[in-house]
Design a protein around this motif. Structure first.
Motif, mmCIF file in Angstrom:
data_model
loop_
_atom_site.group_PDB
_atom_site.id
_atom_site.type_symbol
_atom_site.label_atom_id
_atom_site.label_comp_id
_atom_site.label_asym_id
_atom_site.label_seq_id
_atom_site.Cartn_x
_atom_site.Cartn_y
_atom_site.Cartn_z
ATOM 1 N N THR A 36 0.837 -1.198 0.000
ATOM 2 C CA THR A 36 0.000 0.000 0.000
ATOM 3 C C THR A 36 0.873 1.249 0.000
ATOM 4 O O THR A 36 0.362 2.358 -0.016
ATOM 5 N N ASN A 37 2.179 1.069 0.018
ATOM 6 C CA ASN A 37 3.115 2.192 0.149
ATOM 7 C C ASN A 37 3.317 2.927 -1.171
ATOM 8 O O ASN A 37 3.187 2.356 -2.238
ATOM 9 N N PHE A 38 3.696 4.204 -1.044
ATOM 10 C CA PHE A 38 4.025 4.981 -2.229
ATOM 11 C C PHE A 38 5.520 5.218 -2.346
ATOM 12 O O PHE A 38 5.964 5.995 -3.158
ATOM 13 N N ASP A 39 6.312 4.521 -1.552
ATOM 14 C CA ASP A 39 7.768 4.679 -1.626
ATOM 15 C C ASP A 39 8.366 3.587 -2.519
ATOM 16 O O ASP A 39 7.736 2.568 -2.766
ATOM 17 N N PRO A 40 9.597 3.795 -2.998
ATOM 18 C CA PRO A 40 10.235 2.821 -3.890
ATOM 19 C C PRO A 40 11.083 1.776 -3.175
ATOM 20 O O PRO A 40 11.842 1.057 -3.814
ATOM 21 N N LEU A 41 10.983 1.664 -1.854
ATOM 22 C CA LEU A 41 11.947 0.858 -1.099
ATOM 23 C C LEU A 41 11.912 -0.630 -1.441
ATOM 24 O O LEU A 41 12.961 -1.274 -1.489
ATOM 25 N N LEU A 42 10.746 -1.198 -1.691
ATOM 26 C CA LEU A 42 10.688 -2.617 -2.056
ATOM 27 C C LEU A 42 11.367 -2.841 -3.405
ATOM 28 O O LEU A 42 12.162 -3.767 -3.563
ATOM 29 N N THR A 43 11.088 -1.984 -4.368
ATOM 30 C CA THR A 43 11.733 -2.089 -5.680
ATOM 31 C C THR A 43 13.248 -1.966 -5.554
ATOM 32 O O THR A 43 14.005 -2.749 -6.144
ATOM 33 N N LEU A 44 13.696 -0.987 -4.771
ATOM 34 C CA LEU A 44 15.136 -0.782 -4.588
ATOM 35 C C LEU A 44 15.780 -1.963 -3.868
ATOM 36 O O LEU A 44 16.895 -2.368 -4.208
ATOM 37 N N ALA A 45 15.080 -2.522 -2.893
ATOM 38 C CA ALA A 45 15.609 -3.688 -2.173
ATOM 39 C C ALA A 45 15.780 -4.866 -3.131
ATOM 40 O O ALA A 45 16.792 -5.577 -3.082
#
Length: 196
Positions: free
Chosen positions: A168-177
């Motif tokens: 539900t997040n709007f940050d890119p952290l999962l993609t970057l991880a």
């Protein structure tokens, strides 16, 4: 409508279930992640949590007594969802650009050097392109250990964990991880709130 009974199991039970699925079953596992995985913990950088975003919006209107009073009333009426009420309040009085700026500033809280990124955005002639450049710099973000671990699972066991993850997040952290773990991802963003 009555809520169904929900049973929450222990951490060790979850680990056991995932380990069993990874070694004995052919089922795929999909995680649904929410904002706590990106929030600041232990003084590390992180995306502003719900209370932080509501407080930022409150500060936007702090010098206008009428708006402050209306804001307080809106939050009281929508006590179960103060975040949505606060964002709607901001949207109505400042527009979509103000909401987009708020989200950018909140997400940049997960940058190792947030102030440099904010400065870069303020000087930008094309803020959207600059934001994309900032986002792609995967070494400049603090990736929480839980996302690093999930990314490792996705890369090491792609058939079980790696095909779909939801957030539900709007940050890119999962993609970057995922990228830092050597994986690839395709991100599909829904522009409106909805339900599964």
């Amino acid at each position: 409508m009555q809520e169904p009974n929900v049973t929450f199991f222990s951490y060790q039970t979850l680990v056991d279930r995932l380990a069993h699925a990874a070694t004995h079953e052919s089922k795929r596992i999909v995680f649904l992640l929410g904002s706590p995985v990106s929030a600041s913990i232990g003084g590390n950088p992180g995306v502003a949590d719900v209370d932080g975003i509501v407080e930022t919006i409150r500060c936007e209107f702090s010098e206008d007594e009428n708006a402050t009073s209306e804001f307080r009333s809106e939050l009281e009426r929508a006590s179960a969802n103060a975040y949505q009420a606060a964002v709607n309040f901001l949207m109505g009085r400042r527009g979509q650009d103000a909401v987009n700026d708020l989200i950018r500033q909140s997400v940049l809280g997960a940058r190792i050097n947030r102030e440099a990124a904010l400065s870069q955005l303020k000087r930008a002639t094309d803020p959207d392109a600059t934001a994309e450049t900032i986002e792609r710099d995967k070494d400049a973000w603090f990736i929480p250990p839980c996302l690093q671990d999930l990314a490792s699972l996705c890369v090491q066991f792609p058939k079980i964990f790696g095909e779909i993850q939801l957030t539900t997040n709007f940050d890119p952290l999962l993609t970057l991880a995922l990228q830092k773990a050597g994986g690839h991802s395709y991100r599909s963003v829904l522009s409106k709130d909805g339900s599964l």
